[in-house]
Design an enzyme around this catalytic site. Structure first.
Site, mmCIF file in Angstrom:
data_model
loop_
_atom_site.group_PDB
_atom_site.id
_atom_site.type_symbol
_atom_site.label_atom_id
_atom_site.label_comp_id
_atom_site.label_asym_id
_atom_site.label_seq_id
_atom_site.Cartn_x
_atom_site.Cartn_y
_atom_site.Cartn_z
ATOM 1 N N SER A 60 0.818 -1.208 0.000
ATOM 2 C CA SER A 60 0.000 0.000 0.000
ATOM 3 C C SER A 60 0.859 1.269 0.000
ATOM 4 O O SER A 60 1.982 1.277 0.500
ATOM 5 C CB SER A 60 -0.911 0.032 1.222
ATOM 6 O OG SER A 60 -1.695 -1.138 1.301
HETATM 7 N N1 SAH Z 1 -1.117 -4.280 3.890
HETATM 8 C C1 SAH Z 1 -0.490 -4.844 2.746
HETATM 9 C C2 SAH Z 1 -1.352 -4.623 1.526
HETATM 10 C C3 SAH Z 1 -1.328 -5.787 0.631
HETATM 11 S S1 SAH Z 1 -2.554 -5.730 -0.652
HETATM 12 C C4 SAH Z 1 0.881 -4.259 2.558
HETATM 13 O O1 SAH Z 1 1.133 -3.192 3.141
HETATM 14 O O2 SAH Z 1 1.707 -4.844 1.882
HETATM 15 C C5 SAH Z 1 -3.878 -6.606 0.091
HETATM 16 C C6 SAH Z 1 -3.600 -8.020 0.514
HETATM 17 O O3 SAH Z 1 -4.850 -8.585 0.878
HETATM 18 C C7 SAH Z 1 -3.017 -8.922 -0.567
HETATM 19 O O4 SAH Z 1 -1.850 -9.498 -0.093
HETATM 20 C C8 SAH Z 1 -4.116 -9.963 -0.797
HETATM 21 O O5 SAH Z 1 -3.618 -11.249 -1.096
HETATM 22 C C9 SAH Z 1 -4.819 -9.950 0.536
HETATM 23 N N2 SAH Z 1 -6.191 -10.464 0.504
HETATM 24 C C10 SAH Z 1 -7.157 -10.293 -0.436
HETATM 25 N N3 SAH Z 1 -8.271 -10.941 -0.080
HETATM 26 C C11 SAH Z 1 -8.011 -11.551 1.110
HETATM 27 C C12 SAH Z 1 -8.764 -12.387 1.982
HETATM 28 N N4 SAH Z 1 -10.022 -12.733 1.721
HETATM 29 N N5 SAH Z 1 -8.164 -12.819 3.116
HETATM 30 C C13 SAH Z 1 -6.891 -12.491 3.418
HETATM 31 N N6 SAH Z 1 -6.134 -11.708 2.630
HETATM 32 C C14 SAH Z 1 -6.677 -11.237 1.491
#
Ligand code: SAH
Length: 214
Positions: A60
């Protein structure tokens, strides 16, 4: 590129964009964002932009990490003892949260991302974080209830399971929508089953997907 001056410029930019919580800004200043990226991208770590982490997912943007964290802290009157994060991804937001709250429980559906995040958290010596490989749309009921829940992936509508895992006066910060998304702040009204929602600002997150992948 990972110099103190580069980081200072990022903090400056975040304050110009309206992030005011000093504790949040301090934590972002002192958290090495470059270790959450592959080497080829690490030189861009202190730009205020989302960056790819593989598997179609992104680390993010610092602004949104700061904003969501500040909203979570601001909306919860007292101390946040237990916080659930949905979407561990790189582990960057997890790391920021872990320095500001008691305990972080973070759920990720893509196993290799979780494994990498675990290595980084260990490298940073963070001991108040627990990770789970699961569909975070169902929360992590065994560890709840939570004073705060933060989702870094966007569902079409707020999952009831997440609301159910909020402690009395607990707060949920979550992007909601499809192509068009808005950041929602949902607060449980005392110990009732009433929830108050505030729509805060337009955002752009990857979708909350169901199921898990190995
Ligand atoms: N906070 C993270 C953002 C990653 S993007 C960072 O700073 O790197 C969002 C993440 O949510 C992705 O890794 C994706 O795989 C995860 N995601 C999407 N749907 C999900 C679900 N149902 N349960 C758990 N994780 C999920």
């Amino acid at each position: 590129m990972t110099s103190q001056r580069t980081r200072e410029r990022l903090i400056q930019r975040l304050s110009e964009q309206g992030v005011t919580n000093i504790r949040v800004l301090d934590v972002i200043r002192n958290t090495p964002r470059h270790i959450f990226l592959d080497e080829a991208l690490s030189h861009r770590a202190y730009e205020d932009t989302a960056l790819p982490i593989g598997y179609g997912q992104t680390l993010s943007q610092p602004y949104i990490v700061a904003r969501m964290t500040e909203i979570l802290l601001g909306a919860s009157g007292g101390k946040l003892e237990k916080v659930l994060e949905v979407g561990t991804g790189s582990g960057y937001q997890t790391t920021v949260l872990a320095q500001l709250v008691g305990q972080v429980f973070s759920v990720e559906r893509i196993k290799p991302l979780q494994d990498k995040a675990r290595d980084r958290l260990r490298q940073l010596g963070l001991r108040n974080v627990q990770l789970k490989h699961a569909d975070g749309g169902y929360g992590w009921p065994e560890m709840g209830p939570y004073d705060g829940i933060l989702s870094t992936a966007a569902p079409r509508a707020v999952p009831d399971e997440l609301l159910a895992q909020l402690a009395p006066n607990g707060v949920l910060v979550i992007p909601v929508g499809g192509q068009e998304q808005e950041l929602h702040l949902v607060m449980r009204d005392g110990d009732t089953d009433k929830f108050v929602t505030q729509k805060l600002e337009p955002v752009k997150f990857v979708p909350l997907l169901s199921g898990t992948t190995r």
